[in-house]
Design an enzyme around this catalytic site. Structure first.
Site, PDB file in Angstrom:
ATOM      1  N   CYS A 333       1.051  -1.228  -0.035  1.00 53.17           N
ATOM      2  CA  CYS A 333       0.171   0.384  -0.538  1.00 53.17           C
ATOM      3  C   CYS A 333       0.782   1.111  -0.089  1.00 53.17           C
ATOM      4  O   CYS A 333       1.735   1.543  -1.307  1.00 53.17           O
ATOM      5  CB  CYS A 333      -1.589  -0.163   0.928  1.00 53.17           C
ATOM      6  N   HIS A 430      -3.805  -6.066   1.726  1.00 50.68           N
ATOM      7  CA  HIS A 430      -3.478  -6.149   2.312  1.00 50.68           C
ATOM      8  C   HIS A 430      -4.091  -7.490   2.750  1.00 50.68           C
ATOM      9  O   HIS A 430      -4.970  -7.931   2.241  1.00 50.68           O
ATOM     10  CB  HIS A 430      -3.819  -5.277   3.319  1.00 50.68           C
TER      11      HIS A 430
END
Length: 494
Positions: A333, A430
């Site tokens: 991310c 994630h």
């Protein structure tokens, strides 16, 4: 009749409220009750993507413990700190703007209708709702307009059990002191107390429990011993991570720099729990270990500011040297965005508009925009064909030549990027290391075939929740707690 509910408040942050709620959720679910968790307001950069938006990771874990589908209503207000004075405001799963710390005191009362509406939805069809407080009700300077502790408890008619942490010391003073500073109406909402994280012979604190009960009039509901297995569950605060550092048999070294606005750090949990891995969280002021086999740049709530911090620590030099030695880097991310050539913020999403150089290890550029992507996904690992159940929570898009070698596919579309030599990988996914097959293949490749993974991560989480439930059931008067929940005075409307 109002849906039975009880609120677990604490004498302070980090006293163990989240895990106690998770343990109670699993315990009552195993008894056959329809039980659901709720937290009116949370402050955490550790979030989970659920249907309709995002909630605190702790509430997602509690929903799992309750064997319930997580919803945005289980945590209707989520504050995600972006700086020491500002936070992103998430309301019922969706981005609702940005708050300065000074503004929140005046704006939070307007959030109470959202909180009560969500709580009413959580109560629908439930036999029991277990509510988690935030911080401490002893912060009486914040009582006016409170939506997280006694303000919510009184509005929703939910009785309270107060938790103190004996491990940090002063537990008698913290519980009795809370009683002393609460006004009479709030004090009457508290029906009992718990003492958590005890080490040693419980008989040695029997006089302490009696002293608290005598000075407060609250019923003692249990003295909970320290539970080491709780460290196998996702932590809400990065400071809670246990089991990091070099360990016997942990010959494969994974290093992760601890950034000021680190987010979704539970991505690291499966690596931390592998027997053969030493996960080292590198604090500010320390270099990234030169013998690291893998560097993971975790997510960030303030990518540009954290990239500047990373450079101030000299970690950029360590990372570039690591790659020159032929070792791997994974960016997750915000960490993925840092690995590119540049990060542009034309709209001033993270501060003043502008462009900053990235680490230059991936041939991509990132543009931050006001749009936020929040979604659970099923991804396909391109190299092995293994399926990865993951989620995305990010602002911005990343594009460039290295995206041609994207490590994942989502519905046939490329996701992520990889350098031509395969040493540097970035992704917005994630939770990818939670997938045992993918993690096993990735670590085998990263170690040149020498690493053998043995962890069944999802099973280990379930086993830890069951042990937590048994622990809570053994050391707490849960029947008394259930009776307290049935004292709830009135219902709220959605």
């Amino acid at each position: 009749m109002a849906t039975p509910a009880v609120m677990i408040q604490g004498t302070g942050s980090n006293v163990g409220k989240s895990l106690i709620v998770a343990g109670l959720c699993r315990l009552f679910a195993r008894r056959g009750l329809v039980v659901r968790p709720f937290k009116a307001q949370n402050m955490s950069n550790n979030a989970a993507a659920v249907s309709g938006g995002e909630i605190g990771r702790a509430q997602a874990l509690q929903a799992r413990a309750a064997r319930a589908e997580p919803t945005v209503h289980m945590n209707p207000v989520l504050l995600k700190p972006e700086s020491d004075r500002g936070a992103q405001l998430i309301v019922q799963g969706r981005l609702h703007g940005h708050l300065d710390a000074r503004d929140f005191g005046t704006r939070r009362r307007a959030l109470m209708p959202f909180v009560l509406g969500s709580f009413a939805k959580v109560c629908e069809g439930a036999d029991l709702v277990i509510v988690e407080g935030a911080g401490s009700p002893a912060e009486i300077n914040l009582r006016a307009g409170d939506i997280a502790n006694m303000g919510f408890a009184t509005e929703a008619g939910v009785p309270v059990v107060l938790v103190g942490d004996i491990d940090r010391g002063g537990v008698i003073a913290s519980l009795v002191g809370t009683h002393a500073v609460l006004d009479e109406a709030d004090r009457a909402m508290v029906r009992g107390f718990l003492v958590n994280k005890f080490r040693g012979d419980a008989a040695l604190f029997s006089a302490g429990m009696t002293a608290i009960a005598e000075r407060t009039g609250w019923r003692p509901l249990g003295l909970l011993p320290w539970l080491r297995e709780a460290s196998r569950l996702p932590a809400e605060d990065a400071l809670d991570l246990d089991g990091t550092g070099r360990k016997p048999g942990g010959s494969f070294v994974v290093a992760a720099p601890v950034l000021p606005r680190i987010a979704n750090f539970d991505d690291l949990d499966p690596l931390r729990l592998e027997d053969g891995i030493s996960l080292i969280l590198v604090p500010p002021g320390r270099p990234i270990p030169a013998d690291a086999d893998l560097i993971v740049l975790p997510g960030s709530k303030a990518t540009i500011a954290d990239l500047s911090f990373l450079r101030d620590q000299g970690w950029d030099i360590d990372i570039l040297a690591h790659v020159r030695r032929g070792r791997r880097v994974v960016g997750l991310c915000g960490g993925y965005q840092m690995l590119g050539r540049a990060i542009a913020d034309p709209e001033g999403v993270e501060g003043a508009p502008g462009v900053v150089p990235g680490l230059g290890l991936l041939d991509i550029d990132t543009v931050l925009t006001g749009d936020k992507t929040v979604r659970p996904v099923e991804a396909l690992h391109a190299e092995t064909g293994y399926t990865v159940t993951a989620y995305e929570i990010h602002i911005g898009r990343s594009e460039g030549p290295d995206c041609v070698r994207a490590p994942f596919r989502i519905a046939g579309e490329r996701e992520g990027a990889m350098s031509p030599d395969g040493l540097v990988m970035g992704t917005y996914l994630h939770g990818m290391f939670s997938a045992d097959d993918f993690r096993r293949a990735f670590l085998a490749q990263a170690s040149g075939g020498s690493f053998r993974t043995s962890l069944a991560y999802e099973r280990s989480v379930e086993e830890a929740l069951d042990r937590l439930a048994a622990h809570v059931g053994q050391h707490m008067d849960v029947d008394a707690l259930l009776a307290i929940a049935q004292e709830r005075t009135h219902e709220t409307s959605a």
